[in-house]
Design an enzyme around this catalytic site. Sequence first.
Site, PDB file in Angstrom:
ATOM      1  N   TYR A  56       0.870  -1.294  -0.085  1.00  0.00           N
ATOM      2  CA  TYR A  56       0.035  -0.049   0.018  1.00  0.00           C
ATOM      3  C   TYR A  56       0.898   1.297   0.067  1.00  0.00           C
ATOM      4  CZ  TYR A  56      -3.322   3.828   1.293  1.00  0.00           C
ATOM      5  OH  TYR A  56      -3.764   4.590   1.412  1.00  0.00           O
ATOM      6  N   GLY A  63      -6.066   5.286  -0.222  1.00  0.00           N
ATOM      7  CA  GLY A  63      -7.736   5.116   0.052  1.00  0.00           C
ATOM      8  C   GLY A  63      -8.467   4.100  -0.756  1.00  0.00           C
ATOM      9  N   HIS A  86      -2.397  17.326  -1.728  1.00  0.00           N
ATOM     10  CA  HIS A  86      -2.818  17.690  -0.531  1.00  0.00           C
ATOM     11  C   HIS A  86      -2.340  18.914  -0.053  1.00  0.00           C
ATOM     12  CE1 HIS A  86      -3.766  13.399  -0.672  1.00  0.00           C
ATOM     13  NE2 HIS A  86      -4.243  13.558   0.513  1.00  0.00           N
ATOM     14  N   ASN A 198       1.550  11.257   6.329  1.00  0.00           N
ATOM     15  CA  ASN A 198       0.266  10.602   6.973  1.00  0.00           C
ATOM     16  C   ASN A 198       0.740  10.389   8.586  1.00  0.00           C
ATOM     17  OD1 ASN A 198      -1.829   8.865   7.251  1.00  0.00           O
ATOM     18  ND2 ASN A 198      -0.603   6.935   6.666  1.00  0.00           N
TER      19      ASN A 198
END
Length: 213
Positions: A56, A63, A86, A198
């Site tokens: 991932y 997502g 972002h 993150n």
Amino acid sequence: MVSESNLIIGRETLKVSQIIDFLNNNNAKILLDNEANSKILAGLNFLEKNFDQITYGVNTGFGPMADRIIPRECIVALQENLIRSHALGLGNFLPDNYVLATMIVRLNTLAKGASAVSLELVEKLVVFINERILPVVPEHGAVGTSGDLVQLAHIALGIIGSGEASYKGKSREVSELLRELSIEPHILRPKEGLSLINGTSAMTGIGVIFSKE
């Protein structure tokens, strides 16, 4: 000789008092402990050895797009696009000490070696902190429940040489400032965009400041 005013990352658990002391001393510098260097390299080596596995955020989308496999030739672009997509927020800009505290907390996280980033990225973040190159970060903005994505994306944007930053009390274009200081922007490697944004480093860093007010 290591000055007592310097903050060594990676040797022990980072304390609130250490961050506060650093924020209050413009001459203080960050140093990476050798143990931190070893952990960072070990994490990166693990990623490189397992690079062909579906992982991932490395070779997948994010997502709801996690089931999309990213071609090898697009893996680096994926990380830069994540940051740029972002880095959009609203409102006033965070005070410089909030941004600096956030960067220290993020550095401490990356130095643990579990994020599989390169030593070059961590060292670049150290340079930004030590030179007090503080990316401009808006106070409002969030995407999903993965933490301070917008705020951290603006910091990451500065690390790759884009956006604006506060330097010696003035707002400057990061690209221009880095050229002036002979600092190369960081070129992202696989997973590094995700590793930079993150988490909850912004609210943690700001919380450190409020805990002493």
